[in-house]
Design a protein around this motif. Structure first.
Motif, PDB file in Angstrom:
ATOM      1  N   ASP A   1      17.487   2.330   3.557  1.00 10.24           N
ATOM      2  CA  ASP A   1      18.613   2.642   4.411  1.00 10.24           C
ATOM      3  C   ASP A   1      19.295   3.919   3.911  1.00 10.24           C
ATOM      4  O   ASP A   1      19.875   3.941   2.841  1.00 10.24           O
ATOM      5  N   VAL A   2      19.174   4.970   4.694  1.00  6.49           N
ATOM      6  CA  VAL A   2      19.688   6.276   4.279  1.00  6.49           C
ATOM      7  C   VAL A   2      21.091   6.453   4.839  1.00  6.49           C
ATOM      8  O   VAL A   2      21.349   6.091   5.983  1.00  6.49           O
TER       9      VAL A   2
ATOM     10  N   ALA B   1      17.104   8.075  12.348  1.00  4.83           N
ATOM     11  CA  ALA B   1      16.981   9.494  12.011  1.00  4.83           C
ATOM     12  C   ALA B   1      15.525   9.929  12.118  1.00  4.83           C
ATOM     13  O   ALA B   1      15.210  10.977  12.699  1.00  4.83           O
ATOM     14  N   ALA B   2      14.636   9.094  11.577  1.00  2.00           N
ATOM     15  CA  ALA B   2      13.211   9.444  11.598  1.00  2.00           C
ATOM     16  C   ALA B   2      12.742   9.635  13.033  1.00  2.00           C
ATOM     17  O   ALA B   2      11.998  10.573  13.347  1.00  2.00           O
TER      18      ALA B   2
ATOM     19  N   ALA C   1       8.662   8.024   6.458  1.00  2.86           N
ATOM     20  CA  ALA C   1       8.139   7.307   5.290  1.00  2.86           C
ATOM     21  C   ALA C   1       9.217   6.402   4.687  1.00  2.86           C
ATOM     22  O   ALA C   1       8.949   5.255   4.311  1.00  2.86           O
ATOM     23  N   LEU C   2      10.445   6.898   4.633  1.00  6.12           N
ATOM     24  CA  LEU C   2      11.542   6.080   4.092  1.00  6.12           C
ATOM     25  C   LEU C   2      11.827   4.877   4.992  1.00  6.12           C
ATOM     26  O   LEU C   2      12.042   3.759   4.515  1.00  6.12           O
ATOM     27  N   ALA C   3      11.793   5.104   6.301  1.00  6.32           N
ATOM     28  CA  ALA C   3      12.076   4.009   7.240  1.00  6.32           C
ATOM     29  C   ALA C   3      11.007   2.925   7.143  1.00  6.32           C
ATOM     30  O   ALA C   3      11.315   1.737   7.212  1.00  6.32           O
ATOM     31  N   ARG C   4       9.755   3.348   6.959  1.00  8.31           N
ATOM     32  CA  ARG C   4       8.682   2.352   6.829  1.00  8.31           C
ATOM     33  C   ARG C   4       8.904   1.455   5.616  1.00  8.31           C
ATOM     34  O   ARG C   4       8.516   0.297   5.610  1.00  8.31           O
TER      35      ARG C   4
ATOM     36  N   LEU D   1      13.165   3.090  -5.171  1.00 11.06           N
ATOM     37  CA  LEU D   1      12.187   3.073  -4.083  1.00 11.06           C
ATOM     38  C   LEU D   1      12.215   4.398  -3.326  1.00 11.06           C
ATOM     39  O   LEU D   1      11.183   4.997  -3.025  1.00 11.06           O
ATOM     40  N   ALA D   2      13.434   4.869  -3.025  1.00  8.28           N
ATOM     41  CA  ALA D   2      13.561   6.130  -2.277  1.00  8.28           C
ATOM     42  C   ALA D   2      12.928   7.276  -3.060  1.00  8.28           C
ATOM     43  O   ALA D   2      12.220   8.122  -2.495  1.00  8.28           O
ATOM     44  N   GLN D   3      13.162   7.274  -4.351  1.00 19.11           N
ATOM     45  CA  GLN D   3      12.598   8.330  -5.187  1.00 19.11           C
ATOM     46  C   GLN D   3      11.065   8.259  -5.165  1.00 19.11           C
ATOM     47  O   GLN D   3      10.379   9.285  -5.021  1.00 19.11           O
TER      48      GLN D   3
END
Ligand code: ADP
Ligand code: ASP
Ligand code: MG
Length: 590
Positions: free
Chosen positions: A298-299, A543-544, A291-294, A325-327
């Motif tokens: 950038d983690v 990572a995803a 979901a974060l990658a979509r 956004l990440a939150q």
């Protein structure tokens, strides 16, 4: 005339015929106009056989006597190879490690090289001889001239160290595979040969289980700029080059111990987001980071802690601009991940003002005292560590942003570094995001439960392990704190070599009660599978993809730890090989 150091591993010298083939290659190299030093291993599986014999007589044989025993393996090979080379009409002489001037520290079975005095080797080279040196062994520079070994697989290290000391034009490692591949071809036959790899990537891969090179050999090559290539003993193919940046000039004294930390780096303006109490089942990490990658978030660091009961905590850091956004992504997906069982205010935790400080240096490998020293330095400055991420060449601590200047100053002072640098200045524009995949079946998970959440605890605990010479990696702290008798506590876990697990548990158990911690728990049935690639920085989907591919294979992730160029997952031991195969395929490396 170029001076070359060649090293031949056990399989390559496993029989008289193979020794003859090596002798022919040696003579060809000399005829092509080179001077040659040849480092060899014990024949075939001789060293394993000797270790087994010792263990038939004692469950814990003396380290000194083990060294006396194991060095005999290499001594057989040097004499036989010299005889075979002489038989082809080429003058040659064999030398033990001590005769070749390889001086080590007084640490049996795992000694580091302090210095090489190459006078005798150079004299024989001038006489026109090929010098055949026993790998894996050295001598302590005291009157007693005690013999040491460098640790299993250490002949690579002997070869590269000799190349550095002799200022050779290259060190060539000849082995039973065509070079460095995307993973171990014995497990994944479709693994592909690499034409080159950066020294940092190889350091990670070697320490994460790719036994094709001894990590300390890569460290020396990097520190001294030794051109290093891995090739097949059976063909003339070019093999794989290990690329090192041009090094700063270094003294050859204290060769393997001179400097452990080369740089202090920092990254400010970060935020930490933690998802608490997510269910312990396959697919959770994949869904979250997918979901974060979509959303192109950038983690940076990711850790997943050991689970209490049957839930995990997953925490990650992002650049502050991306934190809202990440939150939002984390909060949106949390009801799905949590099956709506956990009250919403307990699900997602955001710490807005954090910084990451890191120490970096190839000299940290196998030196647990260095990380412990970092933790101690921060503790002395009164700084609490919120997250730890370790790799072989970097230890990073996430701390409050307000503490970052003080942290950087104390670390620079402790490790005698004159200037610190912002890590975002470093880019790897052309590196692939995943260069290779490694599996380590030889590790155990060590957890220390209910560690009081205050500055100095990591320093205490890892100081105890360091004092017992136990190397560890993947240090993870749980994100949740649990209040026990009025004190907030966290669980801390790491992985250690299986052979060190009992010693580690014993050493910690002697002190944990006094430090106010709970039980020490060891789990040996784990596997660590890792991906390594300098190009994974700023590549949010990597990572995803790894987590999702494990989920699709039905494999639960027990622990996650990342550094800039690697992501490691701990899974159950029985699923390690399947995990490696699935990941290798998912990244299209076959
Ligand atoms: P030597 O006796 O020549 O030192 P090693 O057995 O120590 O040989 O190292 C070579 C072995 O490393 C190969 O046979 C292979 O099974 C294993 N290996 C593990 N990972 C890799 C990798 N990424 N690339 C190549 N070989 C690997
Ligand atoms: N013979 C030693 C070992 O098997 C050293 C080496 O081969 O590199 O570990
Ligand atoms: Mg080897």
């Amino acid at each position: 005339m170029a001076l070359i150091v060649q090293k031949y591993g056990g399989t390559s010298v496993g029989s008289a015929e193979r020794i003859q083939a090596v002798a022919r290659r040696v003579v060809e190299t000399v005829k092509a106009g080179n001077q040659l030093v040849v480092v060899v291993s014990a024949m075939g599986k001789t060293t394993d056989g000797l270790v087994k014999l010792a263990h038939e007589l004692s469950s814990e044989p003396s380290r000194r006597e083990l060294d006396m025993l194991l060095v005999t393996g290499e001594q057989v090979t040097i004499a036989l190879l010299s005889i075979a080379i002489q038989e082809l009409g080429q003058p040659a002489i064999s030398l033990t490690g001590a005769q070749a001037g390889i001086f080590t520290e007084a640490e049996h079975t795992r000694a580091r090289i302090l210095e090489i005095v190459p006078d005798r080797v150079e004299r024989h080279l001038k006489e026109g001889k090929v010098v055949v040196v026993a790998g894996f062994q050295g001598v302590i520079a005291t009157e007693d001239r005690e013999i040491t070994t460098l640790g299993r697989g250490g002949s690579d290290t002997s070869a590269v160290a000799l190349a550095a000391a002799l200022k050779a034009s290259a060190c060539e490692i000849y082995t039973d595979v065509p070079g460095i591949l995307t993973t171990d071809p014995r497990i994944v036959p479709a693994a592909q040969l690499l034409t080159e790899i950066t020294a940092d990537e190889m350091l990670e891969l070697a320490s994460l289980g790719a036994k094709v090179l001894h990590p300390r050999a890569v460290e020396i090559a990097k520190n001294y700029g030794v051109p290093l290539v891995v090739r097949s003993s059976w063909t003339d193919e070019p093999g794989t080059w290990v690329m090192s940046p041009v090094p700063r000039s270094r003294s050859l004294t204290g060769l393997e111990i001179a400097r452990s930390v080369d740089a202090v780096e920092f990254s400010t303006n970060q935020a930490k987001i933690a998802l608490l109490q997510v269910p312990d089942r396959a697919g959770i990490a994949g869904q979250l980071f997918g979901a974060l990658a979509r959303e192109h978030v950038d983690v940076d660091l990711i850790v997943q802690s050991i689970h209490e009961g049957n839930t995990n905590d997953i925490a990650f850091t992002v650049n502050k601009q991306a934190s809202k956004l990440a939150q939002a992504v984390a909060e949106a997906i949390s009801p799905v991940l949590h099956d709506n069982f956990v009250p919403s205010h307990d699900r997602v935790l955001v710490a807005g003002d954090i910084a990451k400080v890191s120490i970096v240096g190839a000299g940290m490998i196998g030196r647990p005292g260095v990380a412990a020293q970092m933790f101690k330095t921060l503790a002395t400055a009164g700084i609490n560590i919120q997250m730890i991420s370790t790799s072989e060449i970097k230890v990073s601590c996430v701390i409050a942003a307000a503490d970052s200047d003080r942290a950087i100053a104390s670390l620079c002072q402790q490790f005698e570094i004159s200037t610190s640098s912002n890590e975002h200045d470093r880019q790897h524009p052309n590196a692939p995001s995943v260069r290779g995949v490694a599996l380590d079946l030889d590790r155990a998970r060590l957890a220390i439960l209910q560690v009081p959440d205050r500055p100095g605890m990591a320093a205490e605990l890892f100081g105890i392990l360091a004092a017992n010479n136990i190397s560890l990696d993947a240090i993870i702290q749980s994100q949740r704190t649990r209040v026990i008798a009025g004190v907030a506590t966290r669980d801390i876990a790491c992985t250690v070599a299986q052979g060190d697990a009992a010693d580690a548990k014993r050493a910690l158990e002697a002190s944990v009660a006094q430090l106010g911690c709970g039980a020490v728990v060891v789990n040996k049935s784990i596997a660590k599978v890792s991906i390594v690639g300098a190009g994974m920085i700023s590549n949010p989907g990597v990572a995803a993809k790894m987590f999702n591919c494990l989920a699709e294979a039905g494999i639960n992730i027990q622990m996650i730890s990342t550094s800039e160029i690697k992501i490691s997952c701990v899974v159950s031991q029985s699923q390690g090989v399947d995990a490696l195969k699935a990941i290798h395929q998912a990244f299209g490396l076959g």
